[in-house]
Design a protein around this motif. Structure first.
Motif, PDB file in Angstrom:
ATOM      1  N   THR A 130      31.410  36.077   4.598  1.00 31.57           N
ATOM      2  CA  THR A 130      30.650  36.497   3.328  1.00 31.57           C
ATOM      3  C   THR A 130      31.529  36.261   2.379  1.00 31.57           C
TER       4      THR A 130
ATOM      5  N   THR B 170      22.439  40.932  18.318  1.00 31.25           N
ATOM      6  CA  THR B 170      22.289  41.192  16.933  1.00 31.25           C
ATOM      7  C   THR B 170      23.093  42.251  16.449  1.00 31.25           C
ATOM      8  N   TYR B 171      22.634  43.403  17.120  1.00 23.26           N
ATOM      9  CA  TYR B 171      23.395  44.873  16.688  1.00 23.26           C
ATOM     10  C   TYR B 171      24.967  44.677  16.633  1.00 23.26           C
TER      11      TYR B 171
ATOM     12  N   MET C  47      17.276  32.587   7.592  1.00 22.44           N
ATOM     13  CA  MET C  47      18.549  32.633   6.506  1.00 22.44           C
ATOM     14  C   MET C  47      19.687  31.630   6.745  1.00 22.44           C
TER      15      MET C  47
ATOM     16  N   ARG D 286      26.434  32.273  -2.727  1.00 20.64           N
ATOM     17  CA  ARG D 286      25.571  32.579  -1.845  1.00 20.64           C
ATOM     18  C   ARG D 286      23.993  32.276  -2.244  1.00 20.64           C
ATOM     19  N   TYR D 287      23.120  32.108  -1.187  1.00 20.80           N
ATOM     20  CA  TYR D 287      21.878  31.684  -1.800  1.00 20.80           C
ATOM     21  C   TYR D 287      20.947  32.942  -1.944  1.00 20.80           C
ATOM     22  N   ILE D 288      19.839  32.709  -2.942  1.00 22.45           N
ATOM     23  CA  ILE D 288      19.176  33.804  -3.404  1.00 22.45           C
ATOM     24  C   ILE D 288      17.867  33.702  -2.990  1.00 22.45           C
TER      25      ILE D 288
ATOM     26  N   ASN E 279      16.746  32.300   0.361  1.00 17.96           N
ATOM     27  CA  ASN E 279      16.862  31.887   1.752  1.00 17.96           C
ATOM     28  C   ASN E 279      15.774  32.669   2.551  1.00 17.96           C
TER      29      ASN E 279
ATOM     30  N   PHE F 282      11.281  32.001   3.629  1.00 21.74           N
ATOM     31  CA  PHE F 282       9.911  31.406   3.332  1.00 21.74           C
ATOM     32  C   PHE F 282       9.105  32.102   2.485  1.00 21.74           C
ATOM     33  N   ALA F 283       9.507  33.209   2.073  1.00 16.56           N
ATOM     34  CA  ALA F 283       8.618  33.816   0.778  1.00 16.56           C
ATOM     35  C   ALA F 283       9.075  33.052  -0.368  1.00 16.56           C
TER      36      ALA F 283
ATOM     37  N   TYR G  69      11.382  30.491  -0.947  1.00 14.03           N
ATOM     38  CA  TYR G  69      11.716  29.224  -0.753  1.00 14.03           C
ATOM     39  C   TYR G  69      10.333  28.430  -0.671  1.00 14.03           C
TER      40      TYR G  69
END
Lengths: 707, 327
Positions: free
Chosen positions: A43, A113-114, A263, A631-633, A635, A637-638, A640
């Motif tokens: 991060t 994932t958790y 992402m 960091r990307y803002i 990232n 498909f909505a 980009y």
């Protein structure tokens, strides 16, 4: 793969499987005991990991292992000095934000994932920079030569020309982002045998990388990648995340599947990097180019260098005695880029072809006439003739189809209510490559032909094209031909990239088919049969179930004597809204001058896909970074924006369709790259023609039109 | 994903009871935004109360108002004959939002409740006062191309992303909320809030309330309405600026104008001054331009979104042009 022809012999052989869900992609393989990997990512953008607390993750339900630099899962090559610095789990260094730093393996994806969210990391942060422009301006920032400087004639001759232009062009980061997410399934078995299901453009390349990292014999590694849901170049490399998964499988003794998130697709699998370019053009008053200078800066990473052919086109596309280019790569604190469709050339063509249009405007010439006037008779860079080039014919055909005569040279001339109409044109060019490959052909007494090669199909229709080549040579209907690929145990072939598959593998198919033909003829002669006898009868008479031949094929000397390129011309009509700045591409005509067209349907699809990608590059696509954080803002498909159906008009594709037998026996040149290269400049040029506004920074969004 | 409990209920009353029982619970309907927020770690409810089976899907004319249940899907409303005939502006606004797949599951109530799409809000590694009070605003001096130009605060410049809500504000809708003490009705324009010092609050819905329906009075705008959405691609993109415009015309005289703007504020932005100015005037581009100019008082750009200072008035003019022409 199942070969099911739906209507005619030109149909895509795997079309039925793809539209019915029958095509099986890497992530769909269910292995007994399959476990699931999820990556933990950095991060911060630069620095060192000072602590990584995995205790909570390890105790979470279903977790089998958490691997990181703390436990260094075995990878013998990473224990040695040298090589890329990105040795996953063998370094505590952070090179970019979103870098994978640990993998959690659990018995379900959700649990992994958790658990990954429970890993706590502390860092020692360092100053960083993710901004190319800032790095260029910083004298202390590292800069590397991306390609040797090129000069012919007088350097910077444009500066003293009768008419000159000098402009800067900027492209943002563009991501490949195919629909299918990246990842891999790795299954490490006792005695160091490994099977992987990969999303790769080269099964042999993936096999070789795994062999190198883990120092095991290449034959121990089986790579399967029968179907790939889009690549655009990102599958040309075996990424650290794939090595991490193989490590994990080796460590836990179970198959591990890793599918990264959308992402993570922005940070882990490369991109088309930001480029800042300057083009200077000089011409005489009557429109002869007298100087071309193309200077480019492209982004690279701090841990690995990346280069592409940004300034190639300037060296040979136009008749000009004075040309100089330079290409500098600038390491920034981002993940390393990877070639993306039309790599480099697509970046460079936006600059060069915009500049050509600007010069035509300065000269008050039709940009098509200006191009024709400066069309080279031979390749001045290599000092060789072109093996074939039908660009003037392509100009004529495309211009007629789009209605170029409607175009007015004065920008802003065509207005209807709030909409301004404009026309633009641009050229694309890419090497007509041909590599070395092997193909095995098996003719069977049941009347079928099996062709096998360790090539790939990321979508262009490899099997379809190969089937058509064999069908014509052996006079077998395509529904009796099966082409197997995406399997590392098959005869070796290079990765699918650089528009070379049809040329490279197709040539080997050609050679195998000719060899099979003469074998059948020999058998026929030996058994007193007519030389034109059907191979089924010949095999039966000889009591042979089949004959098989493997051939390796590559270019001969002709490649040294000629300059070989594929060309495309893109014609675009746009409508620009005066008040809102919205740009709509309303007509497209793309003309391909790429030799003989072997597979008409899939070739057309390539050009259509290239145009759609071109609309994205020109109008909508930009991966946006906040340079304060690295960091990307956008990232996802909505945010980009890849083009949607509503952005895409009907696309007319025209092929010159003239064979070039110097390139290969089919006379066919590649066309995956030329479908895209130059397209964005055609759009920008059309926008200028519509509005008088020259947009030199992509993408051309409404704010730039209104500015 | 962090574990959560999933409950399903079939009546508004029981839904409300479940919500009041547990502070850290949330309703889920279409889930088109909530699931994203949970995946990104922005929110982590312990209980999800599925209200899809609560009978609130009605679309009906009662007296002089059209009632739309909170659980009617965006596509059901957009495609409904009554809406298309009487409130075409609402239908177009809905169709301008999201994608067909999302509209098929997204509900009216969910559309109202969706959070901003500001990138800083979604990335838990970056500052955002809306997500985490006091952490700062990443957009203020960062990527703010999509952000607000009206009613901003130094805590937050995010915009509300809905298209539907812009039309509802223009159409004088009301929203009916059910709480422990029964129903209350508020003007739709008062449902959403400005960020102020509490950007974490998007709206005035109380924690123990649920949205049950919206009510829209019949009007004479159907002949001359238009929803114009300017965006970076032709579909499936949030508005840079959008304008809902409805005109009641007699010959070319404007009897009343209804105007609201999206993509410019923390809430759908009603253009009251422009509406007042246009009332009684001729429907000419000059008057539209004057109305647009009046609408831009107190607008403020933050750098990357400065273009909206030009785009917004242009879009107002064009929306009015198109609404006038519609007939």
């Amino acid at each position: 793969m199942e070969n099911r022809i739906l209507k005619d012999e030109n149909d895509r052989v795997d079309g039925f499987l793809k539209v019915t869900g029958g095509a099986k992609y890497f992530a769909e393989y269910e292995l007994p005991g399959l476990t699931y990997g999820v990556l933990v990512t950095s991060t911060i953008t630069k620095g060192k990991i000072t602590s990584l607390d995995t205790k909570a993750a390890e105790k979470a339900p279903g977790v089998i292992a958490v691997l990181s630099h703390l436990n260094k899962p075995s990878a013998p090559a990473y224990e040695q000095e040298g090589g890329s610095q990105m040795k996953i789990f063998y370094t505590d260094k952070i090179f970019y934000n979103g870098q994978p730093i640990a993998i959690v393996v659990a018995n379900t994806f959700e649990r992994a994932t958790y658990a990954a969210s429970l890993v706590k990391t502390s860092y020692a942060k360092e100053d960083f920079n993710t901004n190319l422009d800032k790095a260029i301006k910083d004298p202390k920032a590292k800069k590397l030569q991306g390609q040797p400087d090129y000069k012919r004639g007088v350097e910077n001759a444009y500066k003293t020309a009768e008419i000159k232009i000098e402009q800067q062009y900027i492209l943002p980061i563009e991501t490949h982002n195919p629909m299918e997410l990246h990842g891999i399934i790795a299954d490490w078995r006792p005695a160091n045998k490994v099977t992987v299901y990969a999303k790769t453009q080269g099964v042999k390349a993936t096999q070789g990388t795994i062999a190198n990292v883990f120092k095991i014999p290449i034959e121990n590694i089986q790579v399967n990648s029968e179907f790939v849901g889009g690549g655009f170049g990102m599958g040309l490399k075996t990424w650290p995340l794939e090595i991490a998964t193989v490590m994990a499988s080796k460590h836990v003794g179970k198959p591990v599947k890793l599918v990264i998130t959308r992402m993570q697709m922005f940070t882990m699998v490369g991109n088309r990097p930001t480029a800042i370019q300057k083009v200077g053009l000089g011409a005489t008053k009557d429109g002869k180019l007298t100087g071309i200078t193309h200077t480019a800066f492209g982004e690279s990473a701090t841990y690995e260098n990346f280069t592409e052919g940004v300034v190639n086109m300037a060296k040979f596309m136009y008749q000009c005695d004075n040309v100089n280019t330079s290409y500098t790569i600038v390491p920034v604190d981002l993940g390393v880029p990877i070639w993306m469709r039309g790599p480099g050339e697509a970046t460079g063509a936006f600059a060069l072809e915009s500049a050509i249009d600007e010069m035509a405007h300065e000269l008050d010439m039709d940009p098509l006439d200006f191009r024709i006037k400066n069309d080279p008779e031979m390749d001045q860079q290599k000092n060789k003739p072109f093996s074939s080039k039908n660009i003037k014919e392509a100009y004529k055909l495309g211009a007629a189809k789009i209605g170029w005569s409607e175009r007015k040279n004065k920008p802003g001339s065509l207005v209807e209510g709030p909409w301004q109409t404009g026309y633009g044109v641009s050229v694309g060019v890419f090497n007509a490559n041909r590599g070395k490959a092997s193909v095995k052909g098996t003719l069977k007494a049941d009347g079928t032909l099996l062709l096998q090669s360790a090539t790939s199909d990321i979508g262009p229709g490899t099997g379809t094209g190969m089937g058509l080549i064999a069908s014509k040579l052996l006079n077998i209907p395509t529904n009796k031909i099966t082409f197997e690929l995406g399997d590392s145990s098959l005869p070796p072939a290079p990765s699918q990239g650089g528009s070379a598959t049809l040329s490279t593998i197709g040539s080997a198919v050609n050679d195998v088919c000719l060899a099979l033909k003469s074998t059948i003829a020999e058998l026929a002669a030996n058994s007193n049969m007519d030389a034109t006898s059907n191979f089924v009868d010949v095999l039966k008479k000889n009591k042979l179930p089949s004959v098989e031949i493997t051939k390796e094929s590559q270019s001969g000397k002709e490649r040294d004597n000629y300059s070989m390129y594929s060309f495309s011309i893109h014609f675009v009509q746009v409508k620009v809204h005066k008040l809102t700045g919205v740009v709509k591409v309303s007509k497209i005509v793309s003309v391909g001058d790429s030799g003989k067209i072997v597979s008409p349907k899939t070739a057309r699809s390539q050009m259509v896909g290239g145009a759609v990608g071109g609309i994205g590059m020109a109008l909508t696509e930009e991966a946006i970074l906040d340079h304060r954080y690295g960091r990307y803002i956008n990232n996802n498909f909505a945010d980009y924006h890849v083009p949607v159906n509503a952005d895409v008009p009907e696309i007319d594709v025209i092929f010159i369709d003239k064979p070039d037998f110097l390139v290969n026996p089919m006379g066919a040149k590649g066309m995956g790259e030329i479908a895209l290269i130059g397209f964005s400049a055609a759009v920008a040029n059309a926008v200028f023609n519509a509005t008088g506004k020259r947009i030199r920074t992509l993408p051309i969004t409404p704010d730039k039109i209104l500015a | 994903m962090i574990n959560f409990q999933y409950l399903r209920t079939t009546s508004a009353k029981s839904a409300l009871a479940l919500l009041q029982k547990d502070k850290n619970s949330k309703f889920i309907a279409g889930g088109t935004n909530l699931i994203d927020l949970m995946k990104r770690g922005v929110t982590a409810p312990e209980k999800l109360i599925d209200i899809n089976h609560v009978p609130l899907k009605q679309i009906e004319l009662i007296g002089t108002k059209i009632h739309i249940g909170a659980l009617a899907t965006n596509s059901a409303v957009a495609d409904h004959a009554l809406i298309k005939e009487k409130l075409p502006l609402l239908s177009w606004a809905l169709q301008a939002g999201a994608s067909a797949q999302l509209r098929n599951v997204a509900t009216v109530g969910g559309n109202m409740m969706q959070r901003t799409r500001c990138g800083y809000f979604y990335d838990t590694e970056m500052p955002c006062n809306k997500r985490e009070a006091g952490s700062g605003c990443g957009a203020l001096e960062g990527f703010n191309r999509m952000h607000a130009i009206f009613g901003t605060s130094d805590k937050c410049i995010a915009v509300h992303p809905s298209d539907m809500c812009v039309a509802l504000v223009a159409l004088d809708a009301e929203v009916v909320l059910l709480g422990p003490k029964g129903e209350r009705k508020i003007l739709f324009k008062d449902f959403h809030r400005l960020a102020g010092d509490t950007p974490q609050l998007d709206n005035n819905l109380k924690p123990d309330e649920m949205i049950v329906r919206v009510e829209i009075p019949l009007n004479n705008l159907a002949k001359h309405s238009y929803y114009l959405k300017v965006r970076d691609r032709a579909s499936y993109a949030f508005a840079l600026v959008s304008v809902a415009a409805g005109l009641e015309l007699e010959d070319n005289k404007i009897l009343s104008a209804h105007l609201a703007m999206g993509g410019v504020a923390h809430k759908p932005w009603r253009l009251t001054k422009a509406e007042e100015f246009l009332k009684g005037k001729e429907a000419t581009e000059e008057n539209f331009a004057q109305a647009a100019k009046l609408s831009m008082e107190n607008a403020k750009g933050f750098g990357e979104n400065n273009f909206k200072l030009k785009l917004a008035p242009n879009t107002i003019i064009e929306a009015l042009n198109l609404a006038k022409r519609k007939a």
